[in-house]
Design a protein around this motif. Structure first.
Motif, PDB file in Angstrom:
ATOM      1  N   SER A 144      11.061   5.698   4.712  1.00 28.98           N
ATOM      2  CA  SER A 144      11.907   4.721   4.020  1.00 28.98           C
ATOM      3  C   SER A 144      12.967   5.400   3.170  1.00 28.98           C
ATOM      4  O   SER A 144      14.131   4.980   3.148  1.00 28.98           O
ATOM      5  CB  SER A 144      11.025   3.810   3.154  1.00 28.98           C
ATOM      6  OG  SER A 144      10.061   3.146   3.940  1.00 28.98           O
ATOM      7  N   VAL A 185       9.397   0.425   4.265  1.00 30.92           N
ATOM      8  CA  VAL A 185       9.530  -0.283   5.537  1.00 30.92           C
ATOM      9  C   VAL A 185       8.713   0.418   6.614  1.00 30.92           C
ATOM     10  O   VAL A 185       8.327   1.585   6.495  1.00 30.92           O
ATOM     11  CB  VAL A 185      11.013  -0.386   5.966  1.00 30.92           C
ATOM     12  CG1 VAL A 185      11.812  -1.173   4.935  1.00 30.92           C
ATOM     13  CG2 VAL A 185      11.621   0.999   6.182  1.00 30.92           C
ATOM     14  N   TYR A 207       9.268  -6.783   0.415  1.00 29.51           N
ATOM     15  CA  TYR A 207       8.792  -5.404   0.516  1.00 29.51           C
ATOM     16  C   TYR A 207       8.081  -4.982  -0.763  1.00 29.51           C
ATOM     17  O   TYR A 207       8.208  -5.611  -1.803  1.00 29.51           O
ATOM     18  CB  TYR A 207       9.970  -4.454   0.772  1.00 29.51           C
ATOM     19  CG  TYR A 207      10.836  -4.847   1.941  1.00 29.51           C
ATOM     20  CD1 TYR A 207      10.416  -4.641   3.248  1.00 29.51           C
ATOM     21  CD2 TYR A 207      12.083  -5.444   1.732  1.00 29.51           C
ATOM     22  CE1 TYR A 207      11.223  -5.020   4.318  1.00 29.51           C
ATOM     23  CE2 TYR A 207      12.888  -5.819   2.795  1.00 29.51           C
ATOM     24  CZ  TYR A 207      12.462  -5.608   4.085  1.00 29.51           C
ATOM     25  OH  TYR A 207      13.245  -5.980   5.140  1.00 29.51           O
TER      26      TYR A 207
END
Length: 516
Positions: free
Chosen positions: A117, A170, A63
């Protein structure tokens, strides 16, 4: 964590920090994966569900966060963000997200994805997740390409906090707003994508061909194998199964490797700020360690030098404070307030408090060298019949965390890796309100001091407050510092870039730097 052999590389990174990095063509990456073995368990691949070294090592590769740290840097720089900064005060922080970023599934990475997120970490509040790091976050706004964080109180460390793996961005279409992701695929926008994953056994990573960010290169394919103990990692290394062995060596092996006589290995060593503590369940007074005088007697029985020499063969150093050496504000309060390994002093403390002996406690620990350490601690605590210690071993890392949370242990062994290069990373998550230790400890005075430290943009001005916090922790004894470790990575001589796995205080595992 500081590396013995990285001075030139770190200096070069500092010079290049303001530059844009050209990527190496994907075709230049070696087809054969670099095989890594580690004893650091992985709790969950969803960033809302993991707050441990093994999980965070992966998050920074899969990520992106808005900001990130260069090796050895104390100030973060943009990654998924184009720019970031406080507005008119230290309670409002604003970032502009880069144009054109996508997740590995092709979905766009937007300001709305950033808000999603952060919101889900706070909504889910998984007991094993990083929500304590965002205790000061009041709300997040997304408008166009702009993300605005509204904080409940001034916090000069906020840029560093969102640069950690807790700030992993995300895809809202893939990661539910109020629960952890259950599918075994984990699309991200980092330097790598997950090509396969078998829980507790292995994860395979492939370079992300669409990655745009701060990493300087696209690296080799990576294959990570997870082992239960450091002894298992060493067996795999000796059997020729690994290119890289990280975070898992018996102390006796390290003592041999450090002599430099084995031409078949390359050893990277760093002075780390990873710290080991005994966490004490302060709970109600009826619990065995609910009485502060019992905890003070407990602290006076620990022989750190003996642990370092006999159990860990001097591959660790005794620690006498909440904040380790090498971090701004480090002190030695447990050395100043308590004798080292003095059962007579401890016995008098217990007598003065009217406490009957032996005090019976359950001490939780993991397997491998942690079991050797726990047996040594048991022997130290049981001298003169002051304590009676029942050792409770747990092999599964997730289960170990769950048992901590449930209050099953009166004391348990915890290893803490820094989230970012600031003493706050050892204070708020460990002794501040909403901390992640689940030991029942709170202190209004510490909370006030934490808020004060977070108001200093010049972090040197916070030193006096951090030292005051450490003195109070030593008096209250919600935990006992044991030692801080060196960081070791062993590789085949044909592997380059291993110094970037000797993690610094940012906790970033830079797998993309590995090559053949």
């Amino acid at each position: 964590m500081r590396r013995r052999s990285l001075g030139i590389a770190m200096g070069a990174c500092a010079v290049l920090a303001a530059c844009s990095y050209p990527f190496l063509p994907l075709a230049t990456a070696a087809k054969e994966p670099v095989v890594i073995g580690t004893a650091n368990s992985l709790t969950h691949l969803d960033p809302a569900g993991g707050y441990d070294a093994g999980s965070w090592a992966l998050y920074s590769n899969i990520y992106q966060s808005l900001l990130t740290f260069d090796p050895g840097a104390s100030v973060p720089r943009p990654d998924a963000a184009e720019s970031c900064g406080f507005t008119t005060s230290l309670t409002t922080y604003r970032c502009t997200v880069r144009d054109g970023l996508t997740f590995s599934n092709g979905h766009p990475l937007t300001a709305a994805a950033v808000k999603h997120s952060f919101d889900r970490i706070r909504n889910i509040r998984d007991p094993l997740g990083p929500s304590p790091l965002f205790a000061n976050l009041r709300s997040v706004e997304a408008s166009g390409s702009t993300v605005t964080f509204h904080l409940a109180a001034a916090d000069a460390t906020w840029p560093s906090k969102i640069a950690t793996s807790a700030g992993s961005i995300v895809d809202p279409a893939e990661f539910p707003a109020s629960s952890l992701r259950t599918q075994q695929t984990f699309p991200g926008s980092g330097p790598y994508v997950v090509s396969s994953y078998t829980k507790d056994v292995r994860i395979d990573l492939a370079p992300n061909s669409t990655y745009q960010g701060a990493a300087s290169r696209k690296g080799n394919a990576i294959e990570i194998h997870y082992y239960a103990t450091s002894q298992d990692v060493e067996k795999a290394r000796k059997a020729g199964k690994l290119d890289v062995a990280s975070s898992g060596f018996p102390a006796t092996t390290l003592a041999v490797l450090e002599n430099g006589k084995d031409p078949g290995v390359r050893l990277s060593v760093g002075e780390s700020t990873v710290a080991r503590y005994l966490v004490l369940n302060t709970g109600p007074a009826r619990r065995p360690l609910g009485n502060v005088e019992v905890r003070r007697a407990f602290a006076a029985l620990i022989d750190r030098g003996r642990l370092a020499s006999a159990v860990f063969k001097d591959t660790v150093s005794p620690l006498y404070s909440l904040v380790p050496r090498g971090v701004t504000g480090h002190s030695t309060d447990f050395y100043d307030l308590y004798p080292e390994s003095d059962p007579r002093w401890a016995r008098q403390r217990l007598r003065d408090a009217g406490v009957s002996t032996p005090v019976r406690i359950r001490l939780g620990h993991q397997v491998g060298s942690a079991a050797d350490e726990a047996r040594a601690l048991k022997a130290q605590l049981e001298r003169m019949g002051l304590f009676r210690v029942e050792l409770v071993e747990e092999a599964d890392w997730v289960r170990y965390q769950e048992r901590q949370k449930s209050g099953e242990f009166d004391a348990y062994v915890l290893q803490w890796s820094p989230d970012f290069p600031d003493p706050d990373t050892f204070v708020q998550p460990l002794v501040g309100s909403g901390n992640g230790l689940h030991n029942g400890y709170t202190s209004a005075e510490i909370d006030r001091s934490i808020r004060t430290t977070q108001g200093f943009t010049d972090r040197a001005e916070s030193v006096a407050r951090f030292r005051a916090i450490q003195r109070l922790v030593a008096k209250d004894v919600p935990l006992v510092p044991l030692w801080q470790k060196k960081s070791y990575v062993v590789t085949r001589p044909t592997i380059s870039g291993s110094q970037y796995l000797v993690a610094d205080s940012s906790g970033i595992w830079r797998l993309w730097e590995l090559g053949r």
